[in-house]
Design a protein around this motif. Structure first.
Motif, PDB file in Angstrom:
ATOM      1  N   THR A 176     -10.888   4.624   0.368  1.00  0.00           N
ATOM      2  CA  THR A 176     -10.827   5.328   1.917  1.00  0.00           C
ATOM      3  C   THR A 176      -9.496   5.445   2.132  1.00  0.00           C
ATOM      4  O   THR A 176      -8.742   5.000   1.378  1.00  0.00           O
ATOM      5  CB  THR A 176     -11.933   4.715   2.743  1.00  0.00           C
ATOM      6  OG1 THR A 176     -11.947   5.391   3.843  1.00  0.00           O
ATOM      7  CG2 THR A 176     -11.609   3.255   3.194  1.00  0.00           C
ATOM      8  N   LYS A 177      -9.271   5.651   3.769  1.00  0.00           N
ATOM      9  CA  LYS A 177      -7.868   5.470   4.058  1.00  0.00           C
ATOM     10  C   LYS A 177      -8.060   4.741   5.606  1.00  0.00           C
ATOM     11  O   LYS A 177      -8.904   4.754   6.369  1.00  0.00           O
ATOM     12  CB  LYS A 177      -7.378   6.902   4.553  1.00  0.00           C
ATOM     13  CG  LYS A 177      -7.194   7.684   3.400  1.00  0.00           C
ATOM     14  CD  LYS A 177      -6.799   9.054   3.556  1.00  0.00           C
ATOM     15  CE  LYS A 177      -7.924  10.135   4.022  1.00  0.00           C
ATOM     16  NZ  LYS A 177      -8.716  10.525   2.917  1.00  0.00           N
ATOM     17  N   VAL A 178      -6.916   4.155   5.732  1.00  0.00           N
ATOM     18  CA  VAL A 178      -6.659   3.583   7.190  1.00  0.00           C
ATOM     19  C   VAL A 178      -5.652   4.421   7.689  1.00  0.00           C
ATOM     20  O   VAL A 178      -4.719   4.890   7.133  1.00  0.00           O
ATOM     21  CB  VAL A 178      -6.078   2.108   7.059  1.00  0.00           C
ATOM     22  CG1 VAL A 178      -5.861   1.782   8.490  1.00  0.00           C
ATOM     23  CG2 VAL A 178      -7.091   1.171   6.407  1.00  0.00           C
ATOM     24  N   GLU A 179      -6.059   4.903   8.889  1.00  0.00           N
ATOM     25  CA  GLU A 179      -5.373   5.807   9.942  1.00  0.00           C
ATOM     26  C   GLU A 179      -4.520   5.012  10.996  1.00  0.00           C
ATOM     27  O   GLU A 179      -5.028   4.311  11.921  1.00  0.00           O
ATOM     28  CB  GLU A 179      -6.221   7.155  10.471  1.00  0.00           C
ATOM     29  CG  GLU A 179      -5.481   7.968  11.378  1.00  0.00           C
ATOM     30  CD  GLU A 179      -6.408   8.873  12.002  1.00  0.00           C
ATOM     31  OE1 GLU A 179      -6.283  10.082  11.904  1.00  0.00           O
ATOM     32  OE2 GLU A 179      -7.402   8.414  12.845  1.00  0.00           O
ATOM     33  N   LEU A 180      -3.548   4.967  11.048  1.00  0.00           N
ATOM     34  CA  LEU A 180      -2.601   4.192  11.831  1.00  0.00           C
ATOM     35  C   LEU A 180      -2.189   5.160  13.148  1.00  0.00           C
ATOM     36  O   LEU A 180      -1.602   6.272  12.809  1.00  0.00           O
ATOM     37  CB  LEU A 180      -1.101   3.460  11.401  1.00  0.00           C
ATOM     38  CG  LEU A 180      -1.637   2.551  10.153  1.00  0.00           C
ATOM     39  CD1 LEU A 180      -0.135   2.191   9.415  1.00  0.00           C
ATOM     40  CD2 LEU A 180      -2.248   1.440  10.704  1.00  0.00           C
ATOM     41  N   LEU A 181      -2.679   4.692  14.299  1.00  0.00           N
ATOM     42  CA  LEU A 181      -2.259   6.180  15.270  1.00  0.00           C
ATOM     43  C   LEU A 181      -1.537   5.425  16.456  1.00  0.00           C
ATOM     44  O   LEU A 181      -1.531   4.162  17.007  1.00  0.00           O
ATOM     45  CB  LEU A 181      -3.544   6.185  16.112  1.00  0.00           C
ATOM     46  CG  LEU A 181      -4.812   6.917  15.315  1.00  0.00           C
ATOM     47  CD1 LEU A 181      -6.091   6.610  16.215  1.00  0.00           C
ATOM     48  CD2 LEU A 181      -4.473   8.189  15.167  1.00  0.00           C
ATOM     49  N   GLU A 182      -0.344   6.219  17.016  1.00  0.00           N
ATOM     50  CA  GLU A 182       0.410   5.671  18.066  1.00  0.00           C
ATOM     51  C   GLU A 182       0.364   6.934  18.886  1.00  0.00           C
ATOM     52  O   GLU A 182       0.315   8.064  18.765  1.00  0.00           O
ATOM     53  CB  GLU A 182       1.847   5.587  17.599  1.00  0.00           C
ATOM     54  CG  GLU A 182       2.964   5.155  18.438  1.00  0.00           C
ATOM     55  CD  GLU A 182       4.361   5.080  17.639  1.00  0.00           C
ATOM     56  OE1 GLU A 182       4.973   3.923  17.604  1.00  0.00           O
ATOM     57  OE2 GLU A 182       4.755   6.159  17.487  1.00  0.00           O
ATOM     58  N   PRO A 183       0.422   6.479  20.301  1.00  0.00           N
ATOM     59  CA  PRO A 183       0.362   7.642  21.409  1.00  0.00           C
ATOM     60  C   PRO A 183       1.642   8.598  21.242  1.00  0.00           C
ATOM     61  O   PRO A 183       2.697   8.266  20.848  1.00  0.00           O
ATOM     62  CB  PRO A 183       0.722   6.995  22.715  1.00  0.00           C
ATOM     63  CG  PRO A 183       0.121   5.535  22.313  1.00  0.00           C
ATOM     64  CD  PRO A 183       0.627   5.084  20.860  1.00  0.00           C
ATOM     65  N   LEU A 184       1.297   9.802  21.345  1.00  0.00           N
ATOM     66  CA  LEU A 184       2.262  10.905  21.532  1.00  0.00           C
ATOM     67  C   LEU A 184       2.159  11.727  22.678  1.00  0.00           C
ATOM     68  O   LEU A 184       0.909  12.256  22.875  1.00  0.00           O
ATOM     69  CB  LEU A 184       2.164  11.836  20.256  1.00  0.00           C
ATOM     70  CG  LEU A 184       3.184  13.028  20.131  1.00  0.00           C
ATOM     71  CD1 LEU A 184       4.674  12.417  20.211  1.00  0.00           C
ATOM     72  CD2 LEU A 184       2.702  13.959  18.765  1.00  0.00           C
TER      73      LEU A 184
ATOM     74  N   VAL B 183      -2.744   5.347   5.339  1.00  0.00           N
ATOM     75  CA  VAL B 183      -2.604   4.051   4.380  1.00  0.00           C
ATOM     76  C   VAL B 183      -3.576   4.468   3.301  1.00  0.00           C
ATOM     77  O   VAL B 183      -4.748   4.703   3.617  1.00  0.00           O
ATOM     78  CB  VAL B 183      -2.939   2.895   4.984  1.00  0.00           C
ATOM     79  CG1 VAL B 183      -2.712   1.996   3.728  1.00  0.00           C
ATOM     80  CG2 VAL B 183      -2.040   2.590   5.967  1.00  0.00           C
ATOM     81  N   GLU B 184      -3.191   5.011   1.958  1.00  0.00           N
ATOM     82  CA  GLU B 184      -4.118   5.282   0.834  1.00  0.00           C
ATOM     83  C   GLU B 184      -4.661   4.083   0.236  1.00  0.00           C
ATOM     84  O   GLU B 184      -4.061   3.464  -0.285  1.00  0.00           O
ATOM     85  CB  GLU B 184      -3.582   6.242   0.215  1.00  0.00           C
ATOM     86  CG  GLU B 184      -3.028   7.519   0.707  1.00  0.00           C
ATOM     87  CD  GLU B 184      -3.808   8.597   1.080  1.00  0.00           C
ATOM     88  OE1 GLU B 184      -5.010   8.764   0.576  1.00  0.00           O
ATOM     89  OE2 GLU B 184      -3.407   9.325   1.827  1.00  0.00           O
TER      90      GLU B 184
ATOM     91  N   ALA C 176       0.841  -1.248  -0.009  1.00  0.00           N
ATOM     92  CA  ALA C 176      -0.029   0.023   0.056  1.00  0.00           C
ATOM     93  C   ALA C 176       0.843   1.153   0.133  1.00  0.00           C
ATOM     94  O   ALA C 176       1.987   1.138   0.403  1.00  0.00           O
ATOM     95  CB  ALA C 176      -0.762  -0.070   1.249  1.00  0.00           C
ATOM     96  N   THR C 177       0.226   2.439  -0.400  1.00  0.00           N
ATOM     97  CA  THR C 177       1.225   3.803  -0.307  1.00  0.00           C
ATOM     98  C   THR C 177       0.553   4.153   0.901  1.00  0.00           C
ATOM     99  O   THR C 177      -0.628   4.380   1.480  1.00  0.00           O
ATOM    100  CB  THR C 177       0.252   4.849  -1.358  1.00  0.00           C
ATOM    101  OG1 THR C 177       0.523   3.885  -2.826  1.00  0.00           O
ATOM    102  CG2 THR C 177       1.011   6.069  -1.247  1.00  0.00           C
ATOM    103  N   VAL C 178       1.713   4.475   1.832  1.00  0.00           N
ATOM    104  CA  VAL C 178       1.599   5.188   3.073  1.00  0.00           C
ATOM    105  C   VAL C 178       2.273   6.743   3.209  1.00  0.00           C
ATOM    106  O   VAL C 178       3.385   6.588   2.482  1.00  0.00           O
ATOM    107  CB  VAL C 178       2.124   4.034   4.337  1.00  0.00           C
ATOM    108  CG1 VAL C 178       1.453   2.794   4.091  1.00  0.00           C
ATOM    109  CG2 VAL C 178       3.612   4.065   4.169  1.00  0.00           C
ATOM    110  N   SER C 179       1.694   7.245   4.042  1.00  0.00           N
ATOM    111  CA  SER C 179       2.219   8.533   4.158  1.00  0.00           C
ATOM    112  C   SER C 179       3.443   8.621   5.322  1.00  0.00           C
ATOM    113  O   SER C 179       3.668   7.819   5.947  1.00  0.00           O
ATOM    114  CB  SER C 179       1.033   9.453   4.666  1.00  0.00           C
ATOM    115  OG  SER C 179       0.995   9.256   6.188  1.00  0.00           O
ATOM    116  N   GLU C 180       4.026   9.756   4.939  1.00  0.00           N
ATOM    117  CA  GLU C 180       5.268   9.844   6.278  1.00  0.00           C
ATOM    118  C   GLU C 180       4.395   9.890   7.569  1.00  0.00           C
ATOM    119  O   GLU C 180       3.540  10.684   7.769  1.00  0.00           O
ATOM    120  CB  GLU C 180       6.030  10.909   5.929  1.00  0.00           C
ATOM    121  CG  GLU C 180       6.974  10.995   4.791  1.00  0.00           C
ATOM    122  CD  GLU C 180       7.909   9.711   5.005  1.00  0.00           C
ATOM    123  OE1 GLU C 180       8.553   9.527   6.129  1.00  0.00           O
ATOM    124  OE2 GLU C 180       8.047   9.138   3.952  1.00  0.00           O
TER     125      GLU C 180
END
Ligand SMILES: CC[C@H](C(=O)O)C(=O)SCCNC(=O)CCNC(=O)[C@H](O)C(C)(C)COP(=O)(O)OP(=O)(O)OC[C@H]1O[C@@H](n2cnc3c(N)ncnc32)[C@H](O)[C@@H]1OP(=O)(O)O
Ligand SMILES: [Co+2]
Length: 134
Positions: A51-59, A46-47, A28-32
């Motif tokens: 639609t899109k998949v949003e991968l989330l990590e705590p900050l 993830v494009e 897949a094409t993924v953003s920075e």
């Protein structure tokens, strides 16, 4: 009131590893990675065609996804995001219908530079729901 499905968000314990799985294994094409300190998360999108998949990590110390990952240490589906044409009108309609808008109830700017709001999962049948004005 509801438009397209903007994204499905997955909370993950290791963002770099998750991004590699989507890019290298699934092709897949993924953003920075994008740090969003105001939201307490770092995101990778993830494009997909539809639609899109949003991968989330705590900050940071007060991340809203920290408790979720403590309960689901391998990660899991965190929220779903629908597009709306008029966010404040959508918010007012949800509130009139008895749903709780999270935070101070005012839109914030999300990862796409557009206004977003979250509806409490307890008022959306167990699914945390984001509305994004597009
Ligand atoms: C906006 C930038 C970016 C974008 O797309 O543009 C993002 O999407 S950032 C995403 C991260 N931001 C948020 O999630 C903001 C909204 N979230 C919150 O305010 C909190 O996470 C909240 C209120 C949903 C949960 O807060 P907290 O974890 O402190 O409370 P609890 O652990 O006590 O949970 C209360 C109650 O809700 C259930 N819960 C929590 N998270 C989820 C979830 N993701 N999906 C479904 N249910 C959830 C939790 O199990 C508790 O249930 P209960 O029955 O009371 O035990
Ligand atoms: Co989101």
């Amino acid at each position: 009131m509801l438009g397209r499905l903007n994204h499905v968000a997955l909370a993950v314990p290791d963002l770099a590893r998750a991004a590699r799985r989507y890019s290298e294994t699934l092709g897949a094409t993924v953003s920075e990675p994008q740090a969003l300190p105001e939201h307490g998360v770092t995101v990778v999108f993830v494009e997909l065609d539809n639609t899109k998949v949003e991968l989330l990590e705590p900050l940071g110390e007060a991340s809203p996804i920290a408790a979720f990952l403590a309960k689901n240490p391998k990660g899991g589906m965190h929220h779903i995001c629908y597009e709306v044409a008029d966010l404040k009108a959508a918010r007012d309609r949800m509130v009139a219908g008895g749903a709780r808008v999270l935070g101070d109830g005012e839109p914030k700017i999300g990862a796409h530079g557009r206004p977003v709001l979250f509806i409490h999962p307890g008022d959306m049948f167990g699914t945390l729901t984001e509305l994004e004005e597009v």
